[in-house]
Design an enzyme around this catalytic site. Structure first.
Site, PDB file in Angstrom:
ATOM      1  N   ARG A 105       0.819  -1.214   0.000  1.00 49.85           N
ATOM      2  CA  ARG A 105       0.000   0.000   0.000  1.00 49.85           C
ATOM      3  C   ARG A 105       0.842   1.248   0.000  1.00 49.85           C
ATOM      4  O   ARG A 105       0.299   2.347  -0.071  1.00 49.85           O
ATOM      5  CB  ARG A 105      -0.834  -0.004   1.276  1.00 49.85           C
ATOM      6  CG  ARG A 105      -2.138  -0.768   1.085  1.00 49.85           C
ATOM      7  CD  ARG A 105      -3.167   0.028   1.454  1.00 49.85           C
ATOM      8  NE  ARG A 105      -4.456   0.025   1.880  1.00 49.85           N
ATOM      9  CZ  ARG A 105      -5.326  -0.920   2.089  1.00 49.85           C
ATOM     10  NH1 ARG A 105      -5.038  -2.160   1.913  1.00 49.85           N
ATOM     11  NH2 ARG A 105      -6.528  -0.634   2.467  1.00 49.85           N
ATOM     12  N   ARG A 144     -21.969  -2.653   1.652  1.00 48.22           N
ATOM     13  CA  ARG A 144     -21.295  -3.952   1.830  1.00 48.22           C
ATOM     14  C   ARG A 144     -21.666  -4.595   3.164  1.00 48.22           C
ATOM     15  O   ARG A 144     -21.777  -3.946   4.195  1.00 48.22           O
ATOM     16  CB  ARG A 144     -19.774  -3.762   1.801  1.00 48.22           C
ATOM     17  CG  ARG A 144     -19.029  -5.036   2.197  1.00 48.22           C
ATOM     18  CD  ARG A 144     -17.558  -4.970   1.908  1.00 48.22           C
ATOM     19  NE  ARG A 144     -16.876  -3.867   2.563  1.00 48.22           N
ATOM     20  CZ  ARG A 144     -15.622  -3.521   2.300  1.00 48.22           C
ATOM     21  NH1 ARG A 144     -14.924  -4.179   1.397  1.00 48.22           N
ATOM     22  NH2 ARG A 144     -15.068  -2.508   2.931  1.00 48.22           N
ATOM     23  N   ARG A 177     -18.649  -3.404   8.160  1.00 48.16           N
ATOM     24  CA  ARG A 177     -17.325  -3.080   8.692  1.00 48.16           C
ATOM     25  C   ARG A 177     -17.337  -1.701   9.335  1.00 48.16           C
ATOM     26  O   ARG A 177     -17.990  -0.784   8.856  1.00 48.16           O
ATOM     27  CB  ARG A 177     -16.299  -3.110   7.554  1.00 48.16           C
ATOM     28  CG  ARG A 177     -15.556  -4.427   7.497  1.00 48.16           C
ATOM     29  CD  ARG A 177     -14.710  -4.578   6.274  1.00 48.16           C
ATOM     30  NE  ARG A 177     -13.808  -3.470   5.988  1.00 48.16           N
ATOM     31  CZ  ARG A 177     -12.926  -3.486   4.989  1.00 48.16           C
ATOM     32  NH1 ARG A 177     -12.841  -4.552   4.217  1.00 48.16           N
ATOM     33  NH2 ARG A 177     -12.151  -2.459   4.754  1.00 48.16           N
ATOM     34  N   ARG A 188     -10.410   7.130   3.426  1.00 49.16           N
ATOM     35  CA  ARG A 188      -9.658   5.991   2.859  1.00 49.16           C
ATOM     36  C   ARG A 188      -9.330   6.254   1.395  1.00 49.16           C
ATOM     37  O   ARG A 188      -8.248   5.909   0.921  1.00 49.16           O
ATOM     38  CB  ARG A 188     -10.471   4.690   3.006  1.00 49.16           C
ATOM     39  CG  ARG A 188     -10.456   4.156   4.446  1.00 49.16           C
ATOM     40  CD  ARG A 188     -11.593   3.189   4.712  1.00 49.16           C
ATOM     41  NE  ARG A 188     -11.550   2.019   3.887  1.00 49.16           N
ATOM     42  CZ  ARG A 188     -12.612   1.234   3.644  1.00 49.16           C
ATOM     43  NH1 ARG A 188     -13.788   1.534   4.185  1.00 49.16           N
ATOM     44  NH2 ARG A 188     -12.491   0.179   2.880  1.00 49.16           N
TER      45      ARG A 188
HETATM   46  P1  AP5 Z   1     -14.923  -5.591  -1.980  1.00 49.91           P
HETATM   47  O1  AP5 Z   1     -14.560  -6.719  -2.867  1.00 49.91           O
HETATM   48  O2  AP5 Z   1     -15.133  -5.870  -0.533  1.00 49.91           O
HETATM   49  O3  AP5 Z   1     -13.922  -4.353  -2.203  1.00 49.91           O
HETATM   50  P2  AP5 Z   1     -12.404  -4.168  -1.747  1.00 49.91           P
HETATM   51  O4  AP5 Z   1     -11.663  -3.581  -2.915  1.00 49.91           O
HETATM   52  O5  AP5 Z   1     -11.867  -5.399  -1.147  1.00 49.91           O
HETATM   53  O6  AP5 Z   1     -12.612  -3.024  -0.690  1.00 49.91           O
HETATM   54  P3  AP5 Z   1     -11.998  -2.892   0.781  1.00 49.91           P
HETATM   55  O7  AP5 Z   1     -12.846  -1.865   1.497  1.00 49.91           O
HETATM   56  O8  AP5 Z   1     -11.842  -4.201   1.461  1.00 49.91           O
HETATM   57  O9  AP5 Z   1     -10.621  -2.287   0.457  1.00 49.91           O
HETATM   58  P4  AP5 Z   1      -9.639  -1.610   1.396  1.00 49.91           P
HETATM   59  O10 AP5 Z   1      -8.418  -1.627   0.579  1.00 49.91           O
HETATM   60  O11 AP5 Z   1     -10.068  -0.269   1.874  1.00 49.91           O
HETATM   61  O12 AP5 Z   1      -9.711  -2.478   2.734  1.00 49.91           O
HETATM   62  P5  AP5 Z   1      -8.660  -3.419   3.480  1.00 49.91           P
HETATM   63  O13 AP5 Z   1      -9.427  -4.441   4.177  1.00 49.91           O
HETATM   64  O14 AP5 Z   1      -7.581  -3.831   2.559  1.00 49.91           O
HETATM   65  O15 AP5 Z   1     -16.270  -4.941  -2.610  1.00 49.91           O
HETATM   66  C1  AP5 Z   1     -16.906  -3.844  -1.962  1.00 49.91           C
HETATM   67  C2  AP5 Z   1     -18.432  -3.976  -2.126  1.00 49.91           C
HETATM   68  O16 AP5 Z   1     -18.750  -3.859  -3.516  1.00 49.91           O
HETATM   69  C3  AP5 Z   1     -18.997  -5.335  -1.685  1.00 49.91           C
HETATM   70  O17 AP5 Z   1     -20.231  -5.125  -1.080  1.00 49.91           O
HETATM   71  C4  AP5 Z   1     -19.165  -6.130  -2.998  1.00 49.91           C
HETATM   72  O18 AP5 Z   1     -20.251  -7.045  -2.933  1.00 49.91           O
HETATM   73  C5  AP5 Z   1     -19.437  -5.018  -3.988  1.00 49.91           C
HETATM   74  N1  AP5 Z   1     -18.896  -5.302  -5.322  1.00 49.91           N
HETATM   75  C6  AP5 Z   1     -17.692  -5.855  -5.607  1.00 49.91           C
HETATM   76  N2  AP5 Z   1     -17.507  -5.938  -6.941  1.00 49.91           N
HETATM   77  C7  AP5 Z   1     -18.642  -5.425  -7.492  1.00 49.91           C
HETATM   78  C8  AP5 Z   1     -19.064  -5.230  -8.842  1.00 49.91           C
HETATM   79  N3  AP5 Z   1     -18.285  -5.581  -9.881  1.00 49.91           N
HETATM   80  N4  AP5 Z   1     -20.271  -4.656  -9.051  1.00 49.91           N
HETATM   81  C9  AP5 Z   1     -21.074  -4.277  -7.993  1.00 49.91           C
HETATM   82  N5  AP5 Z   1     -20.726  -4.457  -6.711  1.00 49.91           N
HETATM   83  C10 AP5 Z   1     -19.517  -5.014  -6.454  1.00 49.91           C
HETATM   84  O19 AP5 Z   1      -8.013  -2.411   4.536  1.00 49.91           O
HETATM   85  C11 AP5 Z   1      -8.740  -1.902   5.622  1.00 49.91           C
HETATM   86  C12 AP5 Z   1      -7.817  -1.105   6.533  1.00 49.91           C
HETATM   87  O20 AP5 Z   1      -6.783  -1.966   7.073  1.00 49.91           O
HETATM   88  C13 AP5 Z   1      -7.033   0.038   5.858  1.00 49.91           C
HETATM   89  O21 AP5 Z   1      -7.795   1.229   5.798  1.00 49.91           O
HETATM   90  C14 AP5 Z   1      -5.814   0.158   6.781  1.00 49.91           C
HETATM   91  O22 AP5 Z   1      -6.127   0.832   7.953  1.00 49.91           O
HETATM   92  C15 AP5 Z   1      -5.523  -1.295   7.134  1.00 49.91           C
HETATM   93  N6  AP5 Z   1      -4.595  -1.955   6.173  1.00 49.91           N
HETATM   94  C16 AP5 Z   1      -4.858  -3.052   5.408  1.00 49.91           C
HETATM   95  N7  AP5 Z   1      -3.790  -3.380   4.656  1.00 49.91           N
HETATM   96  C17 AP5 Z   1      -2.831  -2.463   4.952  1.00 49.91           C
HETATM   97  C18 AP5 Z   1      -1.509  -2.242   4.472  1.00 49.91           C
HETATM   98  N8  AP5 Z   1      -0.949  -3.033   3.535  1.00 49.91           N
HETATM   99  N9  AP5 Z   1      -0.810  -1.200   4.969  1.00 49.91           N
HETATM  100  C19 AP5 Z   1      -1.341  -0.385   5.914  1.00 49.91           C
HETATM  101  N10 AP5 Z   1      -2.587  -0.523   6.409  1.00 49.91           N
HETATM  102  C20 AP5 Z   1      -3.331  -1.560   5.924  1.00 49.91           C
HETATM  103 MG    MG Z   2     -11.258  -5.999   0.792  1.00 50.48          MG
END
Ligand code: AP5
Ligand code: MG
Length: 236
Positions: A105, A144, A177, A188
């Site tokens: 990231r 979601r 969430r 975000r």
């Molecule tokens: P979904 O597939 O859940 O989307 P996503 O891209 O996975 O979104 P996230 O919110 O999980 O991404 P993120 O990067 O913010 O979160 P993360 O957990 O990594 O789809 C979303 C919705 O859309 C669902 O309801 C789905 O059904 C729908 N959908 C999907 N595809 C669709 C389509 N084609 N058409 C219609 N609807 C659709 O990170 C969370 C937090 O963790 C961060 O903010 C940070 O604090 C921390 N963190 C995680 N990784 C790190 C890292 N590497 N470094 C630092 N902090 C980190």
């Molecule tokens: Mg995700």
């Protein structure tokens, strides 16, 4: 460390393993596509967000440290994430193939991953960028719902569960969430633009970046991703 939920299990296809990272803003569909891709290619789904959320649920030191960043939509410090990923890559299932969802990231995370993979002589196969408009991701995230038991992702409008509030796969309870409130989602997205978008250039320079249009249905998006991945899978 708690590992977090994994994608649905079951390998449809055996073959040379691919090493993938998924890039794309919050709500682009990384988790949704990761479940399909890891099923199809028989590789583990490594979501740093899922690992962190599992640690928060279990009340580990790591979870306590990470929670305040996550609730605000800020990134967890690089050293915490890099150590966590290094440990995960040492597990037997991730030695030759994997899909990273939500990692790297930042540029320091990408540098650290590159070094870890050089040390293991397992270079990255491809960085898939999921592209979607900002207005759409806000709607996707606020609608979601995620299964607390198996991690399956739903959407109240686009992919609703058969029974309100229950998972179709395991009957677990669906929850929203904590970081899917609109104000946190907007932060975000800003954090993504400032800290993660530079990775697109990082992987483009290395000839690894491929674009996937992420606005169709999840199955259509998967078909596009598969079109790209099959080329690498055959030649890996
Ligand atoms: P979904 O597939 O859940 O989307 P996503 O891209 O996975 O979104 P996230 O919110 O999980 O991404 P993120 O990067 O913010 O979160 P993360 O957990 O990594 O789809 C979303 C919705 O859309 C669902 O309801 C789905 O059904 C729908 N959908 C999907 N595809 C669709 C389509 N084609 N058409 C219609 N609807 C659709 O990170 C969370 C937090 O963790 C961060 O903010 C940070 O604090 C921390 N963190 C995680 N990784 C790190 C890292 N590497 N470094 C630092 N902090 C980190
Ligand atoms: Mg995700």
């Amino acid at each position: 460390m708690v590992r977090g939920t994994c994608s649905r299990t079951g390998t449809r296809e055996e073959g040379p393993q691919v090493r993938i990272i998924l890039l794309g803003p919050p709500g682009a569909g990384k988790g949704t596509q990761a479940a399909r891709i890891t099923d199809a290619y028989g590789i583990p789904h490594i979501s740093t967000g899922d690992i962190l959320r599992a640690n928060v649920r279990e009340g580990t030191d790591l979870g306590t440290q990470a929670k305040r960043y996550m609730d605000a939509g800020e990134l967890v410090p690089d050293e915490v994430i890099i150590g966590m990923v290094g440990d995960r890559l040492n597990e037997p299932d991730a030695r030759t193939g994997f899909l990273f969802d939500g990692f790297p990231r930042t540029v320091p995370q990408a540098d650290a991953l590159e070094q870890l993979l050089v040390d293991r002589e397992t270079p990255l196969t491809v960085a898939l960028r999921l592209a979607v408009a900002k207005a759409e991701v806000v709607e996707r995230l606020t609608g979601r719902r995620t299964c607390e038991q198996c991690g399956r992702i739903f959407h109240l409008t686009y992919d609703p569960p058969s029974v309100d509030g229950r998972c179709d796969d395991c009957d677990g309870e669906l929850a929203q969430r904590d970081d899917d409130r609109e104000d946190v989602v907007l932060n975000r997205l800003e954090v993504y633009a400032a800290q993660t978008e530079p990775l697109e250039h990082f992987y483009w320079e290395r000839g690894l970046l491929r674009d996937v249009e992420a606005t169709g249905s999840p199955d259509e998006v998967f078909a596009s991703a598969q079109g790209i991945l099959d080329g690498f899978h055959r030649s890996a």
